[in-house]
Structure formats: C-alpha cells, structure tokens
Design a protein around this motif. Structure first.
Motif, PDB file in Angstrom:
ATOM      1  N   ILE A 120      70.218  91.282  15.475  1.00  0.00           N
ATOM      2  CA  ILE A 120      69.487  90.922  16.700  1.00  0.00           C
ATOM      3  C   ILE A 120      68.747  89.599  16.459  1.00  0.00           C
ATOM      4  CG2 ILE A 120      67.645  91.618  18.304  1.00  0.00           C
ATOM      5  CD1 ILE A 120      68.357  94.555  17.598  1.00  0.00           C
ATOM      6  N   ALA A 121      68.094  89.516  15.295  1.00  0.00           N
ATOM      7  CA  ALA A 121      67.351  88.301  14.955  1.00  0.00           C
ATOM      8  C   ALA A 121      68.297  87.121  14.730  1.00  0.00           C
ATOM      9  CB  ALA A 121      66.515  88.554  13.700  1.00  0.00           C
ATOM     10  N   PHE A 122      69.354  87.371  13.937  1.00  0.00           N
ATOM     11  CA  PHE A 122      70.281  86.299  13.563  1.00  0.00           C
ATOM     12  C   PHE A 122      70.939  85.696  14.813  1.00  0.00           C
ATOM     13  CE2 PHE A 122      73.419  85.325   9.815  1.00  0.00           C
ATOM     14  CZ  PHE A 122      73.170  83.975   9.982  1.00  0.00           C
ATOM     15  N   ALA A 123      71.445  86.568  15.686  1.00  0.00           N
ATOM     16  CA  ALA A 123      72.132  86.087  16.888  1.00  0.00           C
ATOM     17  C   ALA A 123      71.156  85.324  17.785  1.00  0.00           C
ATOM     18  CB  ALA A 123      72.761  87.263  17.639  1.00  0.00           C
ATOM     19  N   ASP A 124      69.912  85.805  17.857  1.00  0.00           N
ATOM     20  CA  ASP A 124      68.933  85.128  18.709  1.00  0.00           C
ATOM     21  C   ASP A 124      68.581  83.747  18.161  1.00  0.00           C
ATOM     22  OD1 ASP A 124      67.181  85.304  21.052  1.00  0.00           O
ATOM     23  OD2 ASP A 124      65.569  85.143  19.581  1.00  0.00           O
ATOM     24  N   LYS A 144      81.314  64.880   6.159  1.00  0.00           N
ATOM     25  CA  LYS A 144      82.358  64.645   7.169  1.00  0.00           C
ATOM     26  C   LYS A 144      81.900  65.026   8.564  1.00  0.00           C
ATOM     27  CE  LYS A 144      86.195  65.098   4.011  1.00  0.00           C
ATOM     28  NZ  LYS A 144      87.210  66.018   3.508  1.00  0.00           N
ATOM     29  N   MET A 145      80.636  65.387   8.701  1.00  0.00           N
ATOM     30  CA  MET A 145      80.116  65.776  10.014  1.00  0.00           C
ATOM     31  C   MET A 145      78.888  64.921  10.322  1.00  0.00           C
ATOM     32  SD  MET A 145      80.616  69.886   9.482  1.00  0.00           S
ATOM     33  CE  MET A 145      79.930  70.415  11.045  1.00  0.00           C
ATOM     34  N   PRO A 146      79.120  63.700  10.797  1.00  0.00           N
ATOM     35  CA  PRO A 146      78.015  62.767  10.994  1.00  0.00           C
ATOM     36  C   PRO A 146      76.922  63.361  11.889  1.00  0.00           C
ATOM     37  CG  PRO A 146      80.128  61.706  11.421  1.00  0.00           C
ATOM     38  CD  PRO A 146      80.407  63.151  11.225  1.00  0.00           C
ATOM     39  N   GLY A 147      75.682  63.158  11.465  1.00  0.00           N
ATOM     40  CA  GLY A 147      74.565  63.642  12.259  1.00  0.00           C
ATOM     41  C   GLY A 147      74.188  65.086  12.000  1.00  0.00           C
ATOM     42  N   SER A 148      74.940  65.747  11.112  1.00  0.00           N
ATOM     43  CA  SER A 148      74.645  67.161  10.880  1.00  0.00           C
ATOM     44  C   SER A 148      73.537  67.326   9.853  1.00  0.00           C
ATOM     45  CB  SER A 148      75.903  67.885  10.405  1.00  0.00           C
ATOM     46  OG  SER A 148      76.278  67.411   9.134  1.00  0.00           O
ATOM     47  N   LYS A 149      72.899  68.500   9.880  1.00  0.00           N
ATOM     48  CA  LYS A 149      71.910  68.851   8.873  1.00  0.00           C
ATOM     49  C   LYS A 149      72.338  70.150   8.208  1.00  0.00           C
ATOM     50  CE  LYS A 149      68.390  68.582  11.762  1.00  0.00           C
ATOM     51  NZ  LYS A 149      67.080  68.659  12.392  1.00  0.00           N
ATOM     52  N   VAL A 150      71.937  70.310   6.950  1.00  0.00           N
ATOM     53  CA  VAL A 150      72.179  71.571   6.265  1.00  0.00           C
ATOM     54  C   VAL A 150      70.891  72.382   6.358  1.00  0.00           C
ATOM     55  CG1 VAL A 150      72.646  72.669   4.044  1.00  0.00           C
ATOM     56  CG2 VAL A 150      73.903  70.604   4.704  1.00  0.00           C
ATOM     57  N   CYS A 151      70.990  73.580   6.914  1.00  0.00           N
ATOM     58  CA  CYS A 151      69.789  74.365   7.176  1.00  0.00           C
ATOM     59  C   CYS A 151      69.887  75.755   6.556  1.00  0.00           C
ATOM     60  CB  CYS A 151      69.586  74.533   8.679  1.00  0.00           C
ATOM     61  SG  CYS A 151      69.721  72.987   9.589  1.00  0.00           S
ATOM     62  N   GLY A 152      68.823  76.167   5.894  1.00  0.00           N
ATOM     63  CA  GLY A 152      68.742  77.525   5.372  1.00  0.00           C
ATOM     64  C   GLY A 152      68.217  78.448   6.462  1.00  0.00           C
ATOM     65  N   VAL A 153      68.673  79.700   6.442  1.00  0.00           N
ATOM     66  CA  VAL A 153      68.231  80.680   7.438  1.00  0.00           C
ATOM     67  C   VAL A 153      67.576  81.850   6.713  1.00  0.00           C
ATOM     68  CG1 VAL A 153      68.949  82.243   9.274  1.00  0.00           C
ATOM     69  CG2 VAL A 153      70.106  80.048   8.993  1.00  0.00           C
ATOM     70  N   VAL A 154      66.303  82.058   7.006  1.00  0.00           N
ATOM     71  CA  VAL A 154      65.563  83.145   6.363  1.00  0.00           C
ATOM     72  C   VAL A 154      65.177  84.146   7.444  1.00  0.00           C
ATOM     73  CG1 VAL A 154      63.445  83.731   5.125  1.00  0.00           C
ATOM     74  CG2 VAL A 154      64.708  81.650   4.518  1.00  0.00           C
ATOM     75  N   ILE A 155      65.497  85.408   7.198  1.00  0.00           N
ATOM     76  CA  ILE A 155      65.167  86.472   8.155  1.00  0.00           C
ATOM     77  C   ILE A 155      64.481  87.584   7.376  1.00  0.00           C
ATOM     78  CG2 ILE A 155      66.110  88.176   9.774  1.00  0.00           C
ATOM     79  CD1 ILE A 155      68.559  86.333  10.099  1.00  0.00           C
ATOM     80  N   GLY A 156      63.295  87.988   7.801  1.00  0.00           N
ATOM     81  CA  GLY A 156      62.628  89.072   7.083  1.00  0.00           C
ATOM     82  C   GLY A 156      61.182  89.233   7.488  1.00  0.00           C
ATOM     83  N   LYS A 157      60.468  89.918   6.601  1.00  0.00           N
ATOM     84  CA  LYS A 157      59.036  90.135   6.824  1.00  0.00           C
ATOM     85  C   LYS A 157      58.286  89.383   5.738  1.00  0.00           C
ATOM     86  CE  LYS A 157      55.600  93.757   6.657  1.00  0.00           C
ATOM     87  NZ  LYS A 157      55.224  94.958   5.913  1.00  0.00           N
ATOM     88  N   ASP A 158      57.182  88.761   6.073  1.00  0.00           N
ATOM     89  CA  ASP A 158      56.412  87.955   5.121  1.00  0.00           C
ATOM     90  C   ASP A 158      57.334  86.984   4.384  1.00  0.00           C
ATOM     91  OD1 ASP A 158      54.241  89.460   5.886  1.00  0.00           O
ATOM     92  OD2 ASP A 158      54.550  90.930   4.295  1.00  0.00           O
ATOM     93  N   THR A 159      57.887  86.054   5.114  1.00  0.00           N
ATOM     94  CA  THR A 159      58.976  85.224   4.579  1.00  0.00           C
ATOM     95  C   THR A 159      58.511  83.960   3.839  1.00  0.00           C
ATOM     96  OG1 THR A 159      59.112  84.181   6.745  1.00  0.00           O
ATOM     97  CG2 THR A 159      60.678  85.954   6.305  1.00  0.00           C
ATOM     98  N   ASP A 160      57.196  83.752   3.738  1.00  0.00           N
ATOM     99  CA  ASP A 160      56.712  82.497   3.134  1.00  0.00           C
ATOM    100  C   ASP A 160      57.343  82.189   1.782  1.00  0.00           C
ATOM    101  OD1 ASP A 160      55.243  82.205   5.348  1.00  0.00           O
ATOM    102  OD2 ASP A 160      53.266  82.494   4.421  1.00  0.00           O
ATOM    103  N   ASP A 161      57.359  83.202   0.901  1.00  0.00           N
ATOM    104  CA  ASP A 161      57.914  82.981  -0.439  1.00  0.00           C
ATOM    105  C   ASP A 161      59.401  82.647  -0.382  1.00  0.00           C
ATOM    106  OD1 ASP A 161      55.470  83.447  -1.452  1.00  0.00           O
ATOM    107  OD2 ASP A 161      55.902  85.485  -2.181  1.00  0.00           O
TER     108      ASP A 161
END
Lengths: 330, 264
Positions: free
Chosen positions: A81-85, A33-50
C-alpha cells in the motif's frame, strides 16, 4: 515525466540488505544512459531515520522515505500500500527490488496494485535508445528472454542477491536529498494479514556462501553423509562457503535448501568454484556461471558441467574430496 | 471448508537442457517435451489434502491453458482433489503474470466462494513467483508466498515463512491466498484405484465468455504489461582443460590452481 530509477532499500537487521548496494551500482550504470535521471533509495518502515542514513551512500541522489507505525511489518500486503502510493506520488520510470524473501513478494504485489509490468529475477538490465530490456532467465536458466514494459509506468524489475557487483565498501554520503513522503494513506490502511511473531535465527560462525572467496559445491555425485562430512571439512580448511545443487538437496543430507545454488536458490560468484559430482543442469549453472575459476570433478566425462569449467577431472567425486582434503591438510 | 488450488501445466524440467532456440524464426524449439504438473503445485495440492483430512472440506483445482491441460488436471484429481476447472480460450493466451493472475482470479470468482486459495510458490518454466500475490491483489484478499506451514485456526489461516535472518508467523483472515514452499510437505503417491476414480470426477472447461465481468483490457497478450523481446541461449565462455593423473596427482594440481588464483 521524470526518468528516475528507484531502488528499494529493505531493512535487514539495522541496515539495508546487501542487494541494495548491488542495485544502486547497477542503477548508476543505467543512469549514464538515461539523461536527467536520478538514482533514488526507497525506505519504507517505522522510525526510518537510521535506515535513511544507512541508505544514503555515494551514488544515491535522493531518498524517498515513508514512515508510519503500520509499516513495522514483513507483511507485503501492508507494505505494498505504501510502496504503490509512493510510486503514484512521484512517478519514477524504473523501480528495482532485490529478490529477497520479502522483495520477491513485495515486488509482484506492488506491480499488481499499480497494474504495471514486472520482470522477475533479472540477470541484467540494458538501457537502449528505444526501451529498457530486462534479461530474465526461463526454463531453469536455459534461455534468457528480453522483457520490456512498453505502455505502463514504472518498469519494475526484481534481481536476486549476488547478481550484480557492488564495491566492497559503501561510502556514506549525506548529500542525498531526503524526501519524507506523505504517509496519510497509511492512516486508514488495513491488511488482512497480520505478522504474529518473528524469531531471529541463531547466529552461526559459518562463512556466508555469498561472501566466500572459495565455494565448494556438492552435486548428486556426493551422495553419502560421509562424503558430505569430508566436503565440509575441506570447506573448513579452505575457508570456503559450502553450497549444493537441487539434486543434492533432494538426497536429504541437508536439513533445508538455504544454501542451494541455482535459479531457485542463491547466486554466487566466488574467485574459485569447486564443484563435486555436479551434472551441470541449467538451473544450477545459472547461479554460479559468474564465478572466476571453475574446477569440476565428475565421473561422467560427458557431464555438461565441464562446459562451464576451466579445469575438469573425470573421477569419483567422493574420492577426490578425500584426496584434496589430505593435500590441504598437509 | 472449500479450498481452491491453482496448478500450472509445465514442460517437464528434466528436458530443459534439450531446449534450443530456432536460429531462423528465433522461437523456442520445445516440441516433444512432455507436460507435467508443476512440481511446487503438487505440494500445494498435498497441503490442501492435509487440511481437508484435518478439518474436512472440498478441493477444487484450477488451471489455465490449452485443452491438453485436462490431462494434468486429471492427475490432480487422482491425487485427491474433488473437482477441476480449466480456463481454455485463445483470448487469454500469451498472458504475462499480471494477465494470468487476472484471468485466474476471475475463475476463482466464478467457481467460488472459497475459504482458501493455495498455489505452488513458483513454476519450473517461468519461475517468477508473481501470480499468487497478484491473485490476492485482484481479489482484494491477503496473500503470503513461500509458506513453510499452513494450518487453519477457527476462521483464520496461520502460516510461517522464512526470511534471510529469521522466521515469521502470519495470521491471514479468510479468504486468502497462500503459495507454498516445496519444503512444506512430501507429496503422496497416487495409486491405480485413485487414477480410475479420477476419471469420474467433474472437470469443467470454461471459456472467457463464462467469466463474469471479464475486462478485456487485462487479458491475454494485449492485456499484458510486459512483452517479450528476443530470446538468447545461455552459452559458456569457458573452455575446459582436463587434468589427468591419479587422485593424488590431480588433487595436487587442483590445490595449486586454487592457491595460485587466490594469491592473484
């Protein structure tokens, strides 16, 4: 202005907390219902590759990841701090956060930093032509209030684990675009809070309440240690998860409130919910009213819980537990 | 040590099942429900009392709401708090959690400085758990929610919190905001003597004009980023079939239903 929907992927052990998959599912429904939108995951941490890899599942169009040594913590004051930025840099329209122990703290802290609106513990989110309506329980789940955020971005919403459905299997999908977010804000970031230690819980063999097909639940009508022991035995025989209401927890027969079902505890939606001696207070019902089949035993024929049940028996909860245990043991 | 405890006056949760929505004007009908101190805030007061007993100090309770909230603040004073402040002003009314946390942070600034700000983890009515960490954000202080223990260690506060897979210990530099989990302690009972003594303790009602540098864009309903739409009652979609018979008979019926349902 983009219309992206962000879903916070909290690291639990080595993979995203289960609520992440539930929220990705909901976000995909909203995306329609939100044309043009994307669903995005948010990862915050150290060594986040996995974590980036684990969060890249079908239904996720992009992953935004911020990686920094200082983000190896459960301190929400540092993480916010990270999330808001990240939000400031990419300006999504919606941010969904699972109301886990960390998420329940990180969401308001981040919303506070962004001075935007956060709807707490939504039981549903509706996208209409005009706005995004977050359905928020109030007065212990007695009423649901529509909350919307008219003038600020993003709309933030927290959702308890177990509220939305997720497919049993998550298809890994490496097609998600990965955006490594500029982390320079973290170089000078300080938090007045330091995580000193983390002691992991000892593993148990108990069936996890939120995963169980059958849940047996104790209310105040199960008031003795003996009756509760029988209930445990019954749960064991049925391969059921065991939960309880706030009034039961108040009797002190359980050491903590970790398996309390209700607005301030867990939400469950098993195939079969067996309630013993539960009055049916709104704050409890709110945590179980998505169960398929509900069977209630209560000695009070007027108990509210019967209204939320498919089958009811007026009788002594402790005695019925024994009778059912005998039947199952045969 | 100076400790501030934020408390909220809420409609008594024992009556929530009686709340209905007025079908005509779509507002909540909650007249006649008595107000009480929010349960988890009582645990915050208890935590403050225990810290005071151990380390000395003074406890100030802070609330925001209509003038009648004085009654709950008197009760907090009877529990052992030393002083109370109530922010009561139509200008700050209708606030969501962000606007509430802003107004409370201004009261804390006005009446402080404090070494520690305590609060209950969640209110019985709204149950958002937003306000404590947002107070921390407004004041630039560290914060922690759902603390299972709090103690002072020199100039810092040590608190523990349970996560899904373990328990963490945090060290917060003072001043900081800590919201307590209800399991942190058992709330003491107040006696008649304490209630009488509480009547003589200082209780100050503040208005918005008393607060330093209050930025009106962040207060009240108009300063709230979230707004309320319609209200809905939670209705059941089920209809209950009552099973009758002896315990053995009904147990057999239940067991059949379970087996049937799981097989499907």
């Amino acid at each position: 202005m983009n219309r992206d929907i962000w879903v916070f992927a909290e690291k639990l052990g080595n993979s995203p907390a289960p609520v992440y998959y539930e929220l990705v599912c909901k976000a995909n429904e909203m995306k329609q219902k939100m044309p043009g939108s994307k669903v995005c995951g948010v990862v915050i941490g150290k060594d986040t590759d996995d974590m980036v890899r684990a969060a890249s599942i079908r239904g996720v169009d992009a992953i935004y990841a911020m990686d920094h040594d200082r983000l190896d913590t459960l301190d929400a004051c540092m993480l916010k701090i990270a999330f808001a930025d990240m939000v400031r840099q990419y300006d999504p329209e919606v941010v969904l956060v699972g109301a886990t122990a960390l998420g329940s703290e990180l969401a308001p802290a981040t919303a506070g930093k962004l001075k935007t609106g956060l709807a707490a513990h939504c039981v549903d989110i509706e996208v209409t032509e005009e706005r995004i309506n977050c359905m928020v329980p109030a007065f212990g789940g007695r009423v649901i209030s529509e909350i919307y955020v008219p003038n600020t971005r993003p709309v933030m919403a927290s959702v308890r684990p177990g509220i939305f459905d997720a497919p049993a299997e998550h298809e890994a999908d490496s097609a998600a675009e990965v955006i490594c977010v500029d982390n320079s804000i973290m170089n000078d970031a300080v938090s007045p809070v330091a995580m000193v230690s983390f002691v992991e819980d000892a593993p148990t063999n108990d069936i996890k309440l939120e995963d169980a097909e059958i849940v047996v639940c104790a209310g105040r009508g199960v008031s003795t240690q003996e009756a509760f022991d029988k209930l445990r035995a019954l749960a064991d025989k049925l391969d059921a998860g065991i939960g309880y209401t706030r009034s039961f927890a108040d009797t002190g027969l359980v050491p903590d409130e970790s398996n309390m079902i209700g607005t301030s505890g867990k939400s469950v939606k098993p195939k079969v919910f067996l309630g013993f001696g539960i009055s049916g207070a709104a704050h409890h019902v709110c945590g179980m009213n998505k169960s398929d089949l509900v069977i209630t035993v209560n000695k009070d024929p007027k108990a509210k819980m019967f209204q939320f049940s498919d089958y009811g028996i007026v009788g002594d909860a402790a005695k019925m537990v024994c009778a059912l245990l005998e039947k199952v043991e045969k | 040590m100076r400790i501030a405890v934020c408390v909220k006056s809420v409609p008594d949760p024992d009556y929530y099942d009686q709340i209905i929505i007025d079908p005509v004007n779509k507002t909540l009908k909650r007249a006649g429900i008595p107000a009480v101190i929010n349960a988890s805030d009582k645990h915050a007061i208890e935590a403050a009392l225990q810290l005071k007993e151990k380390h000395g100090g003074e406890i100030t309770v802070i609330s925001m709401g209509p003038p009648a909230v004085e009654q709950q603040l008197r009760e907090a004073l009877a529990m052992g708090a030393d002083e109370a402040f109530l922010l009561s002003d139509r200008k700050v009314g209708g606030a969501d959690t962000l606007a509430t946390s802003y107004a409370l942070s201004k009261v804390i600034e006005k009446t402080g400085p404090y070494d520690l700000i305590l609060a209950g983890n969640e209110s019985a009515d709204g149950a958002t758990s937003h306000v404590p960490s947002q107070i921390g954000e407004w004041l630039g202080m560290g914060s922690l929610c759902s603390a299972l223990s709090v103690d002072m260690d020199g100039v810092n506060f040590i608190a523990t919190k349970k996560f899904e897979n373990g328990t963490a210990q945090f060290c917060l530099s003072s001043p900081c905001v800590i919201a307590v989990n209800q399991r942190i302690n058992k709330v003491r009972l107040t006696n008649m003597m304490a209630i009488l003594k509480a009547k003589k303790k200082p209780l100050t009602v503040l208005s918005a004009a008393d607060l330093p540098d209050l930025d009106e864009q962040y207060i009240g309903l108009s300063g709230s980023p979230t707004q309320n739409g319609e209200l809905h009652m939670v209705e059941s979609t089920k209809s209950c079939t009552m099973l009758e018979g002896t315990e053995e008979e009904t147990a057999a019926m239940i067991y059949d239903k379970i087996k049937q349902f799981i097989r499907e």
